[in-house]
Design a protein around this motif. Structure first.
Motif, PDB file in Angstrom:
ATOM      1  N   ALA A 159      25.934  52.979  29.960  1.00 18.32           N
ATOM      2  CA  ALA A 159      27.258  52.388  30.685  1.00 18.32           C
ATOM      3  C   ALA A 159      27.719  51.262  29.643  1.00 18.32           C
ATOM      4  N   GLY A 160      29.382  51.361  29.570  1.00 17.08           N
ATOM      5  CA  GLY A 160      29.649  50.088  28.731  1.00 17.08           C
ATOM      6  C   GLY A 160      29.946  49.005  29.419  1.00 17.08           C
ATOM      7  N   VAL A 161      29.895  47.881  28.876  1.00 14.86           N
ATOM      8  CA  VAL A 161      30.048  46.516  29.380  1.00 14.86           C
ATOM      9  C   VAL A 161      31.201  45.936  28.822  1.00 14.86           C
ATOM     10  N   ASN A 162      32.164  45.345  29.862  1.00 18.22           N
ATOM     11  CA  ASN A 162      33.671  44.996  29.354  1.00 18.22           C
ATOM     12  C   ASN A 162      34.015  43.688  30.001  1.00 18.22           C
ATOM     13  N   PRO A 163      34.985  42.878  29.190  1.00 17.57           N
ATOM     14  CA  PRO A 163      35.414  41.760  29.836  1.00 17.57           C
ATOM     15  C   PRO A 163      35.900  41.942  31.418  1.00 17.57           C
ATOM     16  N   LEU A 164      36.499  43.180  31.551  1.00 18.73           N
ATOM     17  CA  LEU A 164      36.916  43.327  33.068  1.00 18.73           C
ATOM     18  C   LEU A 164      35.771  43.128  34.108  1.00 18.73           C
ATOM     19  N   ASP A 165      34.457  43.649  33.622  1.00 17.57           N
ATOM     20  CA  ASP A 165      33.552  43.326  34.521  1.00 17.57           C
ATOM     21  C   ASP A 165      33.044  42.034  34.691  1.00 17.57           C
ATOM     22  N   TRP A 166      32.975  40.961  34.036  1.00 16.41           N
ATOM     23  CA  TRP A 166      32.777  39.762  34.525  1.00 16.41           C
ATOM     24  C   TRP A 166      33.965  38.933  35.281  1.00 16.41           C
ATOM     25  N   LYS A 167      35.007  39.532  34.990  1.00 18.27           N
ATOM     26  CA  LYS A 167      36.358  39.034  35.525  1.00 18.27           C
ATOM     27  C   LYS A 167      36.270  39.395  37.099  1.00 18.27           C
ATOM     28  N   ILE A 168      35.881  40.628  37.256  1.00 22.12           N
ATOM     29  CA  ILE A 168      35.718  41.032  38.575  1.00 22.12           C
ATOM     30  C   ILE A 168      34.516  40.408  39.098  1.00 22.12           C
ATOM     31  N   ARG A 169      33.396  40.164  38.525  1.00 17.50           N
ATOM     32  CA  ARG A 169      32.291  39.566  39.074  1.00 17.50           C
ATOM     33  C   ARG A 169      32.349  38.095  39.458  1.00 17.50           C
ATOM     34  N   GLU A 170      33.259  37.345  38.817  1.00 21.22           N
ATOM     35  CA  GLU A 170      33.521  36.119  38.921  1.00 21.22           C
ATOM     36  C   GLU A 170      34.864  36.031  40.038  1.00 21.22           C
ATOM     37  N   GLY A 171      35.337  37.035  40.433  1.00 17.78           N
ATOM     38  CA  GLY A 171      36.576  37.060  41.213  1.00 17.78           C
ATOM     39  C   GLY A 171      38.042  36.462  40.847  1.00 17.78           C
ATOM     40  N   ASP A 172      38.024  36.702  39.408  1.00 18.05           N
ATOM     41  CA  ASP A 172      39.165  36.573  38.662  1.00 18.05           C
ATOM     42  C   ASP A 172      40.177  37.532  38.822  1.00 18.05           C
ATOM     43  N   VAL A 173      39.614  38.696  38.754  1.00 16.99           N
ATOM     44  CA  VAL A 173      40.302  40.026  39.217  1.00 16.99           C
ATOM     45  C   VAL A 173      39.841  40.700  40.454  1.00 16.99           C
ATOM     46  N   PRO A 174      40.259  40.493  41.649  1.00 18.38           N
ATOM     47  CA  PRO A 174      39.614  40.878  42.879  1.00 18.38           C
ATOM     48  C   PRO A 174      39.777  42.174  43.219  1.00 18.38           C
ATOM     49  N   MET A 175      39.939  43.207  42.204  1.00 17.72           N
ATOM     50  CA  MET A 175      40.425  44.538  42.397  1.00 17.72           C
ATOM     51  C   MET A 175      39.625  45.595  43.266  1.00 17.72           C
ATOM     52  N   TYR A 176      38.121  45.013  43.187  1.00 16.24           N
ATOM     53  CA  TYR A 176      37.127  45.829  44.101  1.00 16.24           C
ATOM     54  C   TYR A 176      37.052  45.323  45.594  1.00 16.24           C
ATOM     55  N   GLY A 177      37.697  44.080  46.047  1.00 17.22           N
ATOM     56  CA  GLY A 177      37.565  43.561  47.202  1.00 17.22           C
ATOM     57  C   GLY A 177      36.404  42.577  47.432  1.00 17.22           C
ATOM     58  N   PRO A 178      35.839  42.309  48.325  1.00 14.06           N
ATOM     59  CA  PRO A 178      34.703  41.196  48.652  1.00 14.06           C
ATOM     60  C   PRO A 178      33.701  41.998  48.364  1.00 14.06           C
ATOM     61  N   PRO A 179      32.467  41.195  47.801  1.00 11.92           N
ATOM     62  CA  PRO A 179      31.161  41.976  47.596  1.00 11.92           C
ATOM     63  C   PRO A 179      30.633  42.374  48.903  1.00 11.92           C
ATOM     64  N   PRO A 180      29.739  43.135  48.698  1.00 11.49           N
ATOM     65  CA  PRO A 180      28.795  43.719  47.790  1.00 11.49           C
ATOM     66  C   PRO A 180      29.308  45.016  47.003  1.00 11.49           C
TER      67      PRO A 180
END
Length: 326
Positions: A53-74
């Motif tokens: 699985a590739g790791v991308n800047p988008l991943d940590w932006k989603i993780r931090e909440g800067d890009v809330p495209m997945y909605g709230p965790p989990p």
């Protein structure tokens, strides 16, 4: 009724898998290993046993909440995947069990690639190039789709055109350099001097050290600028374009300029939000098969080391891509 009777038996419990889950927004420390139910392929889908699985800047932006495209965790991060088809859903004749595939399925919905298995629409995956390893294919998927959709789909790069790629040695940038070269362009890239030899190995025509010179003074009359940095790079890039040229920015949060500003200066401006595409992936895989497109892997980590992978990625000094290996 006894407690034993209310619990699923080993025979009826769904198979499980390991995955990296986050239950709250925050830094790399929020990434935790967990046991989840293995997904089941629905109609038109395949179940993929993930090899990388590739790791991308988008991943940590989603993780931090800067890009809330997945909605709230989990939720489970990860958009790039390469692996083997484990099962096919109803109506799927594109793949069979055992086929090796790669892609960037479902985005902007969660792909959930930081796991041992995922399901994906069959039309959003393609067969892995035979000469590529799973880590290479996973590293290639979203980077190549971003570069392809920007340089081919939007800018329509033609032979002999001058193309400037910012952050040319990064995960998307070094793939964009190769896509532009495969289209017959004269390619210029911005990167620190220590990465110029790497870029020359990819066939770049000029490398500009942005820490020493202002790129807008050093590079003029280009047909296409592909910007992966944004902020002040957007407006400054307009100075490098010839009349009628185009700036394509992948930095959606703050591209640093507007369509109106570009038009007032006689050039064009577009943003690129990457999307899954089977046909685009087929074209990318064909380039890889021809030896015209490769991906550099900066580091690999085990699935349970996802936090370490993010820490490395967030330094901003990675040359190429980071990959997780379940």
């Amino acid at each position: 009724m006894s407690d034993r009777a209310t619990r699923p038996s080993a025979e009826t419990a769904p198979p499980s898998m390991r995955a990296v889950v986050q239950h709250r927004l925050g830094g790399p420390e929020v990434l935790e290993m967990a046991e989840l139910d293995r997904p089941v392929a629905g109609p038109g889908e395949v179940l993929v046993r993930i090899a990388a699985a590739g790791v991308n800047p988008l991943d940590w932006k989603i993780r931090e909440g800067d890009v809330p495209m997945y909605g709230p965790p989990p939720f489970v991060l990860g958009v790039d995947v390469s692996g083997t088809v484990e099962a096919v859903g109803a109506g799927v004749d594109r793949f069979a069990v055992g086929d090796e595939v790669f892609g960037m399925p479902r985005l902007p919905a969660p792909t959930q690639a930081y796991a041992e298995y995922l399901t994906a629409p069959a039309g959003e995956l393609v067969r892995k190039p035979a000469g590529m390893t799973h880590p290479e294919a996973a590293a290639l998927a979203s980077s190549a789709l971003t570069a392809w959709q920007a340089l081919v789909g939007i800018a329509d790069v033609q032979p002999g055109q001058r193309v400037l790629v910012h952050a040319a040695a990064g995960g998307v940038g070094h793939v964009a350099v190769q896509v532009a070269k495969a289209r017959g362009a004269y390619v210029i890239g911005t990167a620190r001097a220590g990465k110029h030899a790497f870029l020359r190995g990819l066939g770049i025509d000029e490398a500009v050290d942005y820490s020493v010179v202002d790129f807008e003074d050093a590079v003029r009359d280009v047909d296409v600028v592909f910007d992966l940095i944004g902020l002040d790079y957007g407006a400054r890039s307009l100075d490098s374009l010839r009349p009628g040229g185009i700036l394509v920015s992948a930095f959606l949060a703050d591209p640093g300029t507007t369509v109106e500003e570009a038009e007032s200066r006689g050039v064009r401006f577009r943003t690129i939000g990457v999307a899954p595409s089977g046909p685009d992936l087929e074209a990318i895989a064909a380039l890889a098969e021809q030896g015209a497109l490769s991906v550099h892997i900066a580091a690999t980590f085990a699935l349970e080391e996802a936090a370490k992978a993010h820490e490395l990625g967030e330094t901003g000094r990675v040359q190429g891509k980071i990959v997780l290996l379940p």
